[in-house]
Scaffold this motif. Structure first.
Motif, mmCIF file in Angstrom:
data_model
loop_
_atom_site.group_PDB
_atom_site.id
_atom_site.type_symbol
_atom_site.label_atom_id
_atom_site.label_comp_id
_atom_site.label_asym_id
_atom_site.label_seq_id
_atom_site.Cartn_x
_atom_site.Cartn_y
_atom_site.Cartn_z
ATOM 1 N N VAL A 195 24.018 53.392 59.138
ATOM 2 C CA VAL A 195 23.908 52.039 58.672
ATOM 3 C C VAL A 195 22.671 51.536 58.904
ATOM 4 O O VAL A 195 21.808 51.759 59.905
ATOM 5 C CB VAL A 195 24.986 51.139 59.366
ATOM 6 N N THR A 197 20.687 48.207 59.873
ATOM 7 C CA THR A 197 20.671 46.994 60.833
ATOM 8 C C THR A 197 19.502 46.420 60.823
ATOM 9 O O THR A 197 18.375 46.643 60.620
ATOM 10 C CB THR A 197 21.253 47.306 62.232
ATOM 11 N N PRO A 198 19.465 44.904 61.493
ATOM 12 C CA PRO A 198 18.162 44.356 61.742
ATOM 13 C C PRO A 198 17.430 45.121 62.645
ATOM 14 O O PRO A 198 16.188 44.520 62.859
ATOM 15 C CB PRO A 198 18.792 42.954 62.625
ATOM 16 N N ARG A 202 20.821 52.937 62.176
ATOM 17 C CA ARG A 202 20.958 53.573 62.972
ATOM 18 C C ARG A 202 22.323 54.551 62.709
ATOM 19 O O ARG A 202 22.863 54.398 61.679
ATOM 20 C CB ARG A 202 21.708 52.454 64.104
ATOM 21 N N ARG A 227 29.998 50.588 64.154
ATOM 22 C CA ARG A 227 29.569 49.665 62.924
ATOM 23 C C ARG A 227 29.119 48.243 63.367
ATOM 24 O O ARG A 227 28.289 47.578 63.036
ATOM 25 C CB ARG A 227 30.391 49.791 61.857
ATOM 26 N N GLU A 228 30.144 47.911 64.303
ATOM 27 C CA GLU A 228 29.963 46.594 64.666
ATOM 28 C C GLU A 228 28.979 46.406 65.728
ATOM 29 O O GLU A 228 28.161 45.369 65.770
ATOM 30 C CB GLU A 228 31.319 45.872 65.446
ATOM 31 N N ALA A 230 26.412 48.479 66.349
ATOM 32 C CA ALA A 230 25.204 48.724 65.734
ATOM 33 C C ALA A 230 24.456 47.306 65.140
ATOM 34 O O ALA A 230 23.044 47.344 65.220
ATOM 35 C CB ALA A 230 25.113 49.656 64.638
ATOM 36 N N TYR A 231 24.896 46.550 64.621
ATOM 37 C CA TYR A 231 24.511 45.240 64.144
ATOM 38 C C TYR A 231 24.223 44.254 65.146
ATOM 39 O O TYR A 231 23.462 43.270 64.809
ATOM 40 C CB TYR A 231 25.440 44.776 63.105
ATOM 41 N N ASP A 232 24.903 44.242 66.338
ATOM 42 C CA ASP A 232 24.859 43.076 67.309
ATOM 43 C C ASP A 232 23.748 43.529 68.358
ATOM 44 O O ASP A 232 23.337 42.304 68.980
ATOM 45 C CB ASP A 232 26.237 42.871 67.701
ATOM 46 N N GLU A 233 23.724 44.579 68.687
ATOM 47 C CA GLU A 233 22.954 45.105 69.886
ATOM 48 C C GLU A 233 21.728 45.527 69.679
ATOM 49 O O GLU A 233 21.369 46.676 69.028
ATOM 50 C CB GLU A 233 23.776 46.310 70.633
ATOM 51 N N VAL A 239 24.661 49.749 72.528
ATOM 52 C CA VAL A 239 25.849 50.337 71.497
ATOM 53 C C VAL A 239 26.444 51.347 72.314
ATOM 54 O O VAL A 239 27.795 51.359 72.128
ATOM 55 C CB VAL A 239 24.871 50.839 70.242
#
Length: 411
Positions: A195, A197-198, A202, A227-228, A230-233, A239
């Motif tokens: 994915v 991510t910002p 990852r 998937r959640e 990887a975008y947040d941490e 992660v």
């Protein structure tokens, strides 16, 4: 890891045989498939050949009965034609074969001067075999349709469970190859995800311990949390910690997941966290090298049993370098002499600048090694960092793997 096979117990055996003649009637009235649905190529040739075999058998039996001088002795063998047609043809095809067998039997019996009673017995037997074979063909067609429906559902589940990887992600060319040991199910206990991510791309490649639907459920859980997170941490270790916390609440005492979680935060390094998984293979000018973890880390779900926390590892990636992630279904595949598949040597042999072509060649080579059928799920994910511009060769090789000096805090 053992293959994750999905079992679908059938609780409806009585329903399938409750009204056999109604199923036969519906199948016989169903129109023939359109020409566009007909198989093409080698499969079509084999199917047409198989459909013609019953006719050849009936013709051979009729020829023997006419030329052998034994009259009715060969006629019972005419029943082989409709019986065999049940495995290769539809109900109408079986009826046509049976009608041919009955007609030839009647003609040969009359030609041989057989008594009416004996001829009636033989023709009745041929008619009974034809009807039974037609019923068997109708039920076979019905099961084939059910299987096709189940496979289409499994294929849709696979696309939701293991989403396709685009050919280009961020700075990388990417390709993935996945083969489930339960070929009809299309999904198994191996998992992967890639994915953007910002925090850069990852990915995760892992293998669930166990088999059946529980293993698939655990794999879906890991992928959902990854998937959640990887975008947040921002930190890759966070992660991993979120996946570990989720598994601690949901896994059984004997379950675990081996995995490699990776991230690409900037333009010159790849971060790796290896949780008891097979070491990725780094392809660079020096050859194909395994990226072994600096410190062994237990698989996900076993953190409570060991006083070890995951460690972050950094890998330097130059232009043109490639990194292969895989599961043990690849390296533990054996040939007829019980030899393991030499992935490192075969990767160097089939290497190309197109990751999809490299994995296609590796997959074909793997199937050749095992004799055509895998006995475990196998997943491979290959990343390649394209060369931006040609550079002059360097006399000094930079070390491929660097380990950070900063300490890694426990969760």
């Amino acid at each position: 890891m053992r293959p994750a096979r999905i079992h679908h117990p059938d609780h409806r055996p009585q329903r399938q045989l409750a009204r056999p003649f109604s199923a036969l009637w519906r199948a016989a009235r169903r129109p023939a498939p359109a020409r566009g649905d007909a198989p093409s190529g080698g499969a079509g040739v084999r199917r047409h050949f198989a459909a013609g075999v019953p006719v050849l058998i009936i013709s051979a039996v009729a020829l023997l009965a006419l030329t052998g001088g034994t009259g009715m002795s060969w006629l019972p063998l005419l029943a082989v034609g409709p019986a065999l047609a049940a495995a290769t043809s539809g109900p109408w095809g079986v009826l046509r074969i049976g009608a041919l067998a009955v007609g030839l039997g009647a003609a040969i019996g009359v030609h041989a001067g057989t008594s009416d009673r004996e001829l009636a017995i033989v023709l009745s037997a041929l008619s009974a075999v034809t009807l039974a074979s037609t019923l068997a063909s109708a039920l076979r067609r019905r099961r084939e349709r059910v299987l096709a429906a189940v496979r289409s559902v499994a294929e849709a589940a696979q696309h939701a469970f293991l989403k396709p990887v685009p050919s280009t992600v961020g700075h990388f060319q990417a390709a993935v190859r996945y083969s489930a040991a339960a070929a009809e199910a299309r999904i198994g206990g191996d998992l992967y995800a890639l994915v953007p991510t910002p925090f850069g791309i990852r990915l995760i490649v892992g293998d669930v311990r166990g088999k059946g639907l529980p293993a698939v459920g655990v794999a879906a859980l890991v992928l959902g949390v990854f998937r959640e997170a990887a975008y947040d941490e921002p930190d890759l270790l966070d992660v991993v910690h979120r996946i570990e916390r989720s598994l601690a609440r949901n896994l059984g005492p004997d379950d675990f997941v081996t995995a490699v979680i990776a991230g690409y935060p900037d333009a010159d390094r790849m971060e790796l966290v290896n949780c008891g998984h097979a070491a990725p293979l780094l392809v660079q000018d020096a050859g194909v090298l395994p990226v072994e973890p600096a410190r062994p880390t237990p698989p996900l779900g076993l953190r409570a049993l060991a006083d070890e926390t995951p460690s972050l590892q950094e890998v330097a990636l130059a232009d043109g370098n490639q990194l292969l992630f895989y599961t043990d279904g690849v390296t533990e595949a054996r040939d007829h002499e019980r030899e393991f598949y030499p992935l490192r040597e075969r990767l160097a042999l089939h290497l190309s600048e197109d990751p999809s072509r490299t994995l296609a060649a590796l997959h074909e080579d793997l199937l050749t090694h095992v004799g055509g059928e895998l006995h475990d799920d196998a997943a491979m994910l290959l990343l390649r960092k394209p060369a931006v511009a040609p550079s002059a060769p360097s006399d000094v090789d930079e070390p491929a793997v660097r380990y950070p000096s900063r300490p890694v805090a426990a969760e």
